[in-house]
Motif scaffolding. Sequence first.
Motif, PDB file in Angstrom:
ATOM      1  N   ASN A 278       6.858   5.172  -5.620  1.00 16.40           N
ATOM      2  CA  ASN A 278       7.723   4.305  -6.198  1.00 16.40           C
ATOM      3  C   ASN A 278       7.592   2.810  -5.907  1.00 16.40           C
ATOM      4  N   SER A 279       6.566   2.208  -6.177  1.00 17.39           N
ATOM      5  CA  SER A 279       6.424   0.896  -5.559  1.00 17.39           C
ATOM      6  C   SER A 279       5.447   0.083  -6.705  1.00 17.39           C
ATOM      7  N   ALA A 280       5.481  -1.195  -6.833  1.00 17.12           N
ATOM      8  CA  ALA A 280       4.734  -1.773  -7.538  1.00 17.12           C
ATOM      9  C   ALA A 280       3.178  -2.161  -7.102  1.00 17.12           C
ATOM     10  N   ILE A 281       3.012  -2.257  -5.859  1.00 19.81           N
ATOM     11  CA  ILE A 281       1.867  -2.291  -5.331  1.00 19.81           C
ATOM     12  C   ILE A 281       1.590  -1.298  -4.213  1.00 19.81           C
ATOM     13  N   LEU A 282       0.378  -0.960  -4.466  1.00 25.84           N
ATOM     14  CA  LEU A 282      -0.239   0.148  -3.374  1.00 25.84           C
ATOM     15  C   LEU A 282      -1.001  -0.669  -2.538  1.00 25.84           C
ATOM     16  N   ASN A 283      -1.026  -0.826  -1.225  1.00 24.03           N
ATOM     17  CA  ASN A 283      -1.748  -1.760  -0.211  1.00 24.03           C
ATOM     18  C   ASN A 283      -2.907  -0.674   0.348  1.00 24.03           C
ATOM     19  N   THR A 284      -4.245  -1.051   0.453  1.00 19.11           N
ATOM     20  CA  THR A 284      -5.232  -0.565   0.957  1.00 19.11           C
ATOM     21  C   THR A 284      -5.046  -0.729   2.636  1.00 19.11           C
ATOM     22  N   VAL A 285      -4.804   0.231   3.376  1.00 15.15           N
ATOM     23  CA  VAL A 285      -5.188  -0.145   4.682  1.00 15.15           C
ATOM     24  C   VAL A 285      -6.536   0.145   5.227  1.00 15.15           C
ATOM     25  N   LYS A 286      -7.142   1.196   4.797  1.00 12.72           N
ATOM     26  CA  LYS A 286      -8.295   1.569   4.946  1.00 12.72           C
ATOM     27  C   LYS A 286      -8.735   2.318   3.814  1.00 12.72           C
ATOM     28  N   ASN A 287      -9.844   1.773   3.178  1.00 12.21           N
ATOM     29  CA  ASN A 287     -10.547   2.245   1.897  1.00 12.21           C
ATOM     30  C   ASN A 287     -10.852   3.827   2.062  1.00 12.21           C
ATOM     31  N   THR A 288     -10.157   4.629   1.061  1.00 10.75           N
ATOM     32  CA  THR A 288     -10.586   6.091   0.956  1.00 10.75           C
ATOM     33  C   THR A 288      -9.714   6.877   2.276  1.00 10.75           C
ATOM     34  N   THR A 289      -9.007   6.191   2.814  1.00 12.58           N
ATOM     35  CA  THR A 289      -8.350   6.836   3.955  1.00 12.58           C
ATOM     36  C   THR A 289      -6.932   6.666   4.146  1.00 12.58           C
ATOM     37  N   GLU A 290      -6.292   5.158   4.096  1.00 16.65           N
ATOM     38  CA  GLU A 290      -4.715   5.051   4.197  1.00 16.65           C
ATOM     39  C   GLU A 290      -4.476   4.045   3.393  1.00 16.65           C
ATOM     40  N   TYR A 291      -3.141   4.251   2.857  1.00 17.12           N
ATOM     41  CA  TYR A 291      -2.494   3.544   1.911  1.00 17.12           C
ATOM     42  C   TYR A 291      -1.186   3.459   2.313  1.00 17.12           C
ATOM     43  N   PHE A 292      -0.478   2.215   1.959  1.00 22.41           N
ATOM     44  CA  PHE A 292       0.618   1.894   2.383  1.00 22.41           C
ATOM     45  C   PHE A 292       1.555   1.245   1.083  1.00 22.41           C
ATOM     46  N   SER A 293       2.644   1.739   1.063  1.00 21.30           N
ATOM     47  CA  SER A 293       3.732   1.512  -0.243  1.00 21.30           C
ATOM     48  C   SER A 293       4.994   0.714   0.364  1.00 21.30           C
ATOM     49  N   GLU A 294       5.423  -0.159  -0.153  1.00 24.16           N
ATOM     50  CA  GLU A 294       6.789  -0.750   0.324  1.00 24.16           C
ATOM     51  C   GLU A 294       7.631  -0.508  -1.015  1.00 24.16           C
ATOM     52  N   ILE A 295       8.736  -0.070  -0.782  1.00 23.32           N
ATOM     53  CA  ILE A 295       9.641   0.377  -1.931  1.00 23.32           C
ATOM     54  C   ILE A 295      10.635  -0.728  -1.947  1.00 23.32           C
ATOM     55  N   LYS A 296      10.041  -1.877  -2.740  1.00 26.27           N
ATOM     56  CA  LYS A 296      10.743  -3.116  -2.953  1.00 26.27           C
ATOM     57  C   LYS A 296      10.508  -3.848  -4.296  1.00 26.27           C
ATOM     58  N   ILE A 297      11.238  -4.801  -4.801  1.00 26.78           N
ATOM     59  CA  ILE A 297      10.979  -5.350  -6.001  1.00 26.78           C
ATOM     60  C   ILE A 297      10.164  -6.540  -5.816  1.00 26.78           C
ATOM     61  N   GLU A 298       8.764  -6.428  -6.406  1.00 28.54           N
ATOM     62  CA  GLU A 298       7.772  -7.622  -6.214  1.00 28.54           C
ATOM     63  C   GLU A 298       7.962  -8.637  -7.310  1.00 28.54           C
ATOM     64  N   LYS A 299       7.600  -9.811  -7.189  1.00 27.47           N
ATOM     65  CA  LYS A 299       7.706 -11.134  -8.058  1.00 27.47           C
ATOM     66  C   LYS A 299       7.514 -10.935  -9.414  1.00 27.47           C
ATOM     67  N   GLY A 300       8.409 -10.921 -10.238  1.00 22.55           N
ATOM     68  CA  GLY A 300       8.032 -10.630 -11.794  1.00 22.55           C
ATOM     69  C   GLY A 300       8.564  -9.341 -12.381  1.00 22.55           C
ATOM     70  N   ASN A 301       8.915  -8.509 -11.371  1.00 22.76           N
ATOM     71  CA  ASN A 301       9.553  -7.203 -11.747  1.00 22.76           C
ATOM     72  C   ASN A 301      10.897  -7.153 -11.779  1.00 22.76           C
ATOM     73  N   SER A 302      11.481  -6.171 -12.220  1.00 26.00           N
ATOM     74  CA  SER A 302      13.055  -5.879 -12.037  1.00 26.00           C
ATOM     75  C   SER A 302      13.128  -4.660 -11.240  1.00 26.00           C
ATOM     76  N   GLY A 303      12.239  -3.952 -11.139  1.00 26.56           N
ATOM     77  CA  GLY A 303      12.263  -2.489 -10.523  1.00 26.56           C
ATOM     78  C   GLY A 303      11.454  -2.661  -9.177  1.00 26.56           C
ATOM     79  N   PRO A 304      11.487  -1.340  -8.611  1.00 26.80           N
ATOM     80  CA  PRO A 304      12.180  -0.264  -8.708  1.00 26.80           C
ATOM     81  C   PRO A 304      13.426  -0.373  -8.470  1.00 26.80           C
ATOM     82  N   ARG A 305      14.620   0.536  -8.944  1.00 28.17           N
ATOM     83  CA  ARG A 305      15.945   0.413  -8.459  1.00 28.17           C
ATOM     84  C   ARG A 305      16.092   0.723  -7.096  1.00 28.17           C
ATOM     85  N   LEU A 306      16.945  -0.175  -6.227  1.00 27.23           N
ATOM     86  CA  LEU A 306      16.844  -0.014  -5.147  1.00 27.23           C
ATOM     87  C   LEU A 306      18.398   0.414  -4.771  1.00 27.23           C
TER      88      LEU A 306
END
Length: 749
Positions: A510-538
């Motif tokens: 439930n985040s705008a950006i999915l950050n790649t920590v290590k390709n094909t292994t680990e991914y990291f999401s921050e549940i926050k409102i990114e610039k230009g978006n109005s969601g997600p609802r926090l």
Amino acid sequence: MKVTNGATKLVLIVFFCTVFIPLQGYAGNIVDTSDYAYWRKLATTSKMFGDMRTSAISIANLGDGETRDVMGANALAYILDPANKAKYISAIKNKFETRIQTIVIGNGAATSSVRSHELFYALLALDVIRYDLDAEVLSKYESWLEDKIMALVIGKWDPHGWAMRMMYYKYIGDDAKFQNAKKEFDIGLSEHYMPNDGVSPAGNGYCVQRWNSIERAAKNTMLDIMEYMGYNEYYTNPGIVGLKEFIYGYATAPFGRILLYGDSRNTEVQKPWDIEEGNIILSPHLVSGARFSPEAYRYGMWVLREGAGVSEAVLKGHLSNYLIMAGTAVKNNPLEFSTDDAELAPSRLFENYAALKSKDQSTNGLYMSMMNLKGNIEYHTHYETNALALAGYGEILMRNAGYDGPSTNATINGVTATFDFMHSNSEAANTLMIGGKRHTSKVGDGIVEGIIGQSIEYFRGSSSKALEGTHFRDVVFMQPSNNVNGYYVVMDHVTTDKQEDNVNVVWHPNSAILNTVKNTTEYFSEIKIEKGNSGPRLYSNNKTTLTTFLGTEPASVELKKIANQDRSGYAFASDYMYVNYNTRNQQADILTVLFPGDKTHKAGDLKRITTGDYSGSEISQGQVVDVALTSHGNGIGKRGLESFQGEDIVYRKLGGKLVSYFVKGLSFKSGQHTLIGVQSEASVALSMNIGVDAESATGKIVSPGTKVTFYAVGISSVKIDGIKVPIVNSKANNVTVIIPKGTFKVELL
């Protein structure tokens, strides 16, 4: 607990075929005048009922307004303040002339389903004042109501149309037509819940809103009207009781907002309460749960206090609200409510839905659920077999698509999610596909087994109808324990029908950006409102995160984008993960770790493990080290001092010492000289906590009916559900017994 009703669950053996004899004394009326004295007394002896009387009179004195307020308040004031009944009659008559006469009924939801609630309040009000009207005026009002009610849509959204026909036939005393309409109402109603457990096939948001909204009183309050009139088959119907418990306990996160399945618009609009001016409850269903079960009541109180943020509330002075809470004079079981009775629902396994929750009574609790419907489906059901949703630390962490309204696309920041994609494509859900093909059925095989109430909890969902192959999705929940944080392990076991097909697993944080920590292994999401978006609802300031760790190495990972619900007011375009896995012998066994975090709960250190046929992850949190492994369960695996054979293996060590383990399979053994663990002749699911001295262990087992050998220091006997079972064989530090088919508590002595 201020509920004066001793509500209990009764098993209703026959639902549609049994016709109950209504209480006598109605003469075609809905509201029995013999209850008036009892209701008036309640208003003088109970603060809650007294406040409702005051509310009704105050609303009536405001003059014209919403149909539900004018009709509902004046009808109740007429009963509770008879000295001034003339002005209440006048207000109801005026509303008939200025609104009921002019209502136009169409064939859409807004012009039929929504309109029906006005007719509901109007018919109840007319039933109360009917004997104070002259014949000509009464006939005119009845004619208007009949025309509007008979124009309500049937064939879709069935309950509202049949409910109002049923109510009208009761009003005029036509029992034959009433019974026919009742039959159709019951059939339409039954499509909205699973008969065995109450889970809604329409999805969490839809059922939460429709069964609590004042705009759907014709549907959601008709059960109470029927019970009031003596048709005592709704408050004890297992499916409806389950629906009430599902709505308040499991369709929502610990902080009271929905988990998105099916046609869920968004977490902000679709909520299980209807409250105005901070603490005035418009719809009574949140507080009247005790009519159905103590659990429905306590879970509702949690939602009221922790979700809506209301500790002291007043029910709006509508006749239907008063009727539900007061009941009849004959039964004399009025309800009151107190948020002191609030309880967060615990983990639970339905037949069509599974819920694994952390044990703390906190809005920051962790919660993962799975939808897997076995039978009932309807228009609002999505292709979400074995789909997951996740909440934790006060936020929605992982979501399914929901929708933005019938046939409506959503476009955000140049990204479009079509209605077809959201509503009908399984790729829009946190589920698994085969060969890149969307699910072809909304139906699965349900939640087939599970273990709850342990430090390691588990369930399995089965799917053989929705895709070209079979899919078992196992979820293991490592409860927050041993002073470390909780997280979830998802293990997918797939067999494909076609040799050339790969397997595709989809994750929607439930985040705008999915950050790649290590390709094909680990991914990291921050549940926050990114610039230009109005969601997600926090909903918190917890700065929540989600780590997605691919313990089984994929062939590739694609990051795609989806738009989330354009009109919600919290719109955003979000990344999602489409993970591709190769098969071997048309099989794939896939392990994924989902680790929630926030500013005070750090995700563990995760490492990928590959050992023989097993793959998975080591999850370290200080002195606590967990190992989670998956395979098809055909071969024996080894890692350090542990050997195992199973589809799912999860074990925990604290300072190098085994403290708990879970196995779905044939064996798990730990140790060098004296073993701790289990060996069975047929596959079992077993979750065990090891005693401090390793001389005892307690847990739960799901057995097909098989011979099981338990290993523990000095073990001499085994109890299941508190009863010692006969010993088949006994040796030093191990005992063999036969565990019958079923789920049992296990104690090693």
